[in-house]
Design a protein around this motif. Structure first.
Motif, PDB file in Angstrom:
ATOM      1  N   UNK A   1     -23.538  19.183 -12.507  1.00  0.00           N
ATOM      2  CA  UNK A   1     -22.335  19.062 -11.682  1.00  0.00           C
ATOM      3  C   UNK A   1     -22.687  18.526 -10.294  1.00  0.00           C
ATOM      4  N   UNK A   2     -23.877  18.845  -9.808  1.00  0.00           N
ATOM      5  CA  UNK A   2     -24.295  18.377  -8.481  1.00  0.00           C
ATOM      6  C   UNK A   2     -24.256  16.850  -8.407  1.00  0.00           C
ATOM      7  N   UNK A   3     -24.621  16.181  -9.485  1.00  0.00           N
ATOM      8  CA  UNK A   3     -24.595  14.716  -9.506  1.00  0.00           C
ATOM      9  C   UNK A   3     -23.171  14.205  -9.310  1.00  0.00           C
TER      10      UNK A   3
ATOM     11  N   UNK B   1     -20.441  26.916  -3.720  1.00  0.00           N
ATOM     12  CA  UNK B   1     -19.366  26.477  -4.618  1.00  0.00           C
ATOM     13  C   UNK B   1     -19.915  26.175  -6.010  1.00  0.00           C
ATOM     14  N   UNK B   2     -21.072  25.523  -6.050  1.00  0.00           N
ATOM     15  CA  UNK B   2     -21.677  25.176  -7.339  1.00  0.00           C
ATOM     16  C   UNK B   2     -22.147  26.425  -8.080  1.00  0.00           C
TER      17      UNK B   2
ATOM     18  N   UNK C   1     -12.961  24.441 -14.042  1.00  0.00           N
ATOM     19  CA  UNK C   1     -13.330  24.890 -12.694  1.00  0.00           C
ATOM     20  C   UNK C   1     -13.747  23.744 -11.773  1.00  0.00           C
ATOM     21  N   UNK C   2     -14.306  22.673 -12.336  1.00  0.00           N
ATOM     22  CA  UNK C   2     -14.690  21.532 -11.502  1.00  0.00           C
ATOM     23  C   UNK C   2     -13.447  20.834 -10.960  1.00  0.00           C
TER      24      UNK C   2
ATOM     25  N   UNK D   1     -14.545  15.935 -10.413  1.00  0.00           N
ATOM     26  CA  UNK D   1     -14.044  16.118 -11.784  1.00  0.00           C
ATOM     27  C   UNK D   1     -13.933  14.781 -12.492  1.00  0.00           C
ATOM     28  N   UNK D   2     -13.348  13.803 -11.823  1.00  0.00           N
ATOM     29  CA  UNK D   2     -13.162  12.485 -12.420  1.00  0.00           C
ATOM     30  C   UNK D   2     -14.510  11.835 -12.735  1.00  0.00           C
ATOM     31  N   UNK D   3     -15.467  11.980 -11.823  1.00  0.00           N
ATOM     32  CA  UNK D   3     -16.814  11.441 -12.072  1.00  0.00           C
ATOM     33  C   UNK D   3     -17.445  12.109 -13.291  1.00  0.00           C
TER      34      UNK D   3
END
Length: 174
Positions: A67-69, A80-81, A112-113, A121-123
């Motif tokens: 998710x960090x990417x 948050x992560x 959650x993202x 989220x879109x990425x």
């Protein structure tokens, strides 16, 4: 449970209590042979079945790394992560299954993202759902607009818009 003092192969449980938000159980044990007391911690295993068929234990760190990417350059911090990874793990454990398909982990990350950051989220969705064209992005953006997330609802509320306008900020988003 083997006694760590006398190596007797049995012990009795004196006390049990949940720890780590209920994902672990701490047990106080007593050996009937030597009378010594010791503690154990039991953790439920949550295994992920990868596409190749191999299994590995669930890892919050892997969720965070993935998710960090997607969150690169976005106003998302490490706390948050970590909270997102915790929510994903809770969702997966709530299913009651000991083994979860990797595909399900990805699906559990999406909701959650989206609440955390719609651009991230879109990425993430573009890679996870394997977008191949601009139409795929347009369709997902249309979905985002049609069903706003809770964070977007709060940002677009009249009170927030009025506060932004009174502070000299525009509420127009690009």
């Amino acid at each position: 449970m083997i006694c760590p003092f006398c190596r007797h192969d049995d012990s009795r449980v004196v006390d049990s209590r949940p720890v780590e938000d209920g994902t672990q159980i701490r047990r106080r044990r007593e050996c009937p042979e030597c009378g010594a007391r010791f503690s154990t911690q039991e953790t439920t295993l949550l295994n992920i079945i990868k596409r190749s068929g191999a299994t590995e234990p669930f890892s919050r760190e892997k969720v965070i790394a993935g998710v960090r990417k997607a969150c690169q350059g976005r106003p998302v911090n490490n706390d948050d992560l970590a909270l997102l990874a915790q929510r994903v793990e809770e969702t997966l454990r709530a299913s009651g299954q000991a083994e979860i398909e990797a595909q399900e982990v990805g699906l559990a990350i999406l909701a959650p993202l989206r609440e955390l950051d719609e651009i991230a989220y879109l990425r993430y969705a573009s890679v996870y759902r394997n977008f191949n064209s601009l139409a795929d992005f347009e369709g997902e953006i249309a979905l985002l607009r049609a069903v706003p997330s809770q964070a977007a609802k709060e940002t677009n509320s009249p009170a927030v818009k009025n506060a932004d306008l009174s502070a000299g900020k525009s509420s127009v988003k690009i």
